[in-house]
Design an enzyme around this catalytic site. Sequence first.
Site, short mmCIF file in Angstrom:
data_model
loop_
_atom_site.label_atom_id
_atom_site.label_comp_id
_atom_site.label_asym_id
_atom_site.label_seq_id
_atom_site.Cartn_x
_atom_site.Cartn_y
_atom_site.Cartn_z
N HIS A 99 0.87 -1.18 0.00
CA HIS A 99 0.00 0.00 0.00
C HIS A 99 0.91 1.24 0.00
O HIS A 99 2.00 1.19 0.57
CB HIS A 99 -0.82 0.14 1.27
CG HIS A 99 -1.68 -1.02 1.67
ND1 HIS A 99 -1.20 -2.15 2.25
CD2 HIS A 99 -3.03 -1.18 1.60
CE1 HIS A 99 -2.21 -2.97 2.52
NE2 HIS A 99 -3.32 -2.42 2.14
N ASP A 102 2.36 1.97 3.42
CA ASP A 102 3.39 1.07 3.97
C ASP A 102 4.78 1.56 3.58
O ASP A 102 5.75 1.31 4.29
CB ASP A 102 3.32 -0.35 3.36
CG ASP A 102 1.95 -0.93 3.36
OD1 ASP A 102 1.18 -0.60 4.27
OD2 ASP A 102 1.65 -1.73 2.44
N GLU A 266 -9.33 -13.78 0.13
CA GLU A 266 -8.49 -14.05 1.30
C GLU A 266 -9.12 -15.13 2.18
O GLU A 266 -10.30 -15.07 2.50
CB GLU A 266 -8.30 -12.75 2.09
CG GLU A 266 -7.43 -12.93 3.32
CD GLU A 266 -6.94 -11.60 3.89
OE1 GLU A 266 -6.62 -10.69 3.10
OE2 GLU A 266 -6.88 -11.47 5.12
N ASP A 305 -9.90 -11.52 12.28
CA ASP A 305 -9.05 -11.68 11.10
C ASP A 305 -7.60 -11.64 11.61
O ASP A 305 -6.95 -10.60 11.57
CB ASP A 305 -9.34 -10.52 10.14
CG ASP A 305 -8.61 -10.66 8.82
OD1 ASP A 305 -8.16 -11.77 8.51
OD2 ASP A 305 -8.52 -9.65 8.10
#
Length: 433
Positions: A99, A102, A266, A305
């Site tokens: 991203h 990041d 995911e 998660d």
Amino acid sequence: MTDFFKNIPAIKYEGPNSTNEFAFRHYNPDEVILGKRMEDHLRFAAAYWHSFAWPGTDPFGGQTLERAWFGDTMAHAKLKADVAFEMFDILGVPFYAFHDADARPEGKTFAESLRNLEEIVDYLGVKQSTHKTQLLWGTANLFSHRRWMSGAATNPDPDVYAFAAATVKSCMDATMKLGGQNYVLWGGREGYETLLNTDMKAERDHAGRFLQQVVEYKYKIGFKGAILIEPKPQEPSKHQYDYDVATVYGFLKDFGLEKEVQTNIEQGHAILAGHSFEHEIATAAALGIFGSIDMNRNDYQSGWDTDQFPNNHAEKAVAFYEILRAGGYKTGGTNFDAKIRRQSLDPEDLILAHVGGMDTCARALKSAMALMQSGEMEAARNTRYAGWNTAAAKSMLTGSLDAAAARVPAENLDPQPISGRQERLENLWNRFV
Ligand code: XLS
Ligand code: NI
Ligand code: NI
């Protein structure tokens, strides 16, 4: 060279009997199976955010990880990139994903953030040209900063929509510049905390138009990669609009995008949605929107998660079987959207987490391939539907309801139930894992 991973060797394949922690037992990149190298089947990617940007926080506790590259200057960002590519080299992963937030420090203004992003993209570009690892996908972080608290494209404030457009545009430009093979959109704040303050129709319409604009921009700049939506039912929002693959498909159809956008699926998100990972992959394949996967696992007791590295090859084999049935990846890959635990402080922990995850996936892929090559599962499935190969059966699907009904008296039909053979097929699975 930084000294973060000092003394950690490049990881090599040593075979299933090796007792060397720093070796692969199953991942053998050059081994050819079903006509393709294992590396090209699996297309592993490492995630920048979990491995290099996450400080070890959880909802109750602060930073546990101390890293020399934590800080908000460009020098920190470059050190982070240096260490990241050292890890990619040690693992031999062909891809990574990131991203904007990041990789670059947040600026005081959008213009400053953009300058920081452009500078780090140039730096990453040089890294890519001197290392094996390339970009699987880029994405925008539209969920951490407080400006996104009420959504990005679905924010009630139109100025935030504009900010989201500027941010996604900058990340698509960055992804294109780095030769990224996909661009991902995950809408963690595209949902609501309470219906009491939410105009769901307006928010959904804005999200649909935003995605159309993303696709239009892709053609405008000539980006050749795939646009992927990553479904998730909730967390951080109470409800997210991209709930699961089937919901995303309905949304894409509604906005005329089902041929333009695919899914990044995911494992942990599938479980949160009340599905299995393989269900989500099979749904996407059936609807023609399978793109890529984020590989991880949740803790099955906590219900969060938790983004842990996968370590159960039997569980993943079923998922890889569905990927093989879907024809494998095209632009997609196996991205480790997974993080070490907050007590895992050592550089070795980070490397061995990936080694275990890669080996788990390689072992799962080999099992799935062997079952596929044996043909037994597909033969059983084909036999179960064989009745539909007759002309009489096929004509029912093109004819009317009453024409189908007329077959019952005319042919004296009296269908007899046939065993679904579930346990036999489960036993067949267990021969291969
Ligand atoms: C969060 C998501 C996120 C996306 C990229 O749950 O998995 O990491 O993959 O924004
Ligand atoms: Ni996730
Ligand atoms: Ni993800």
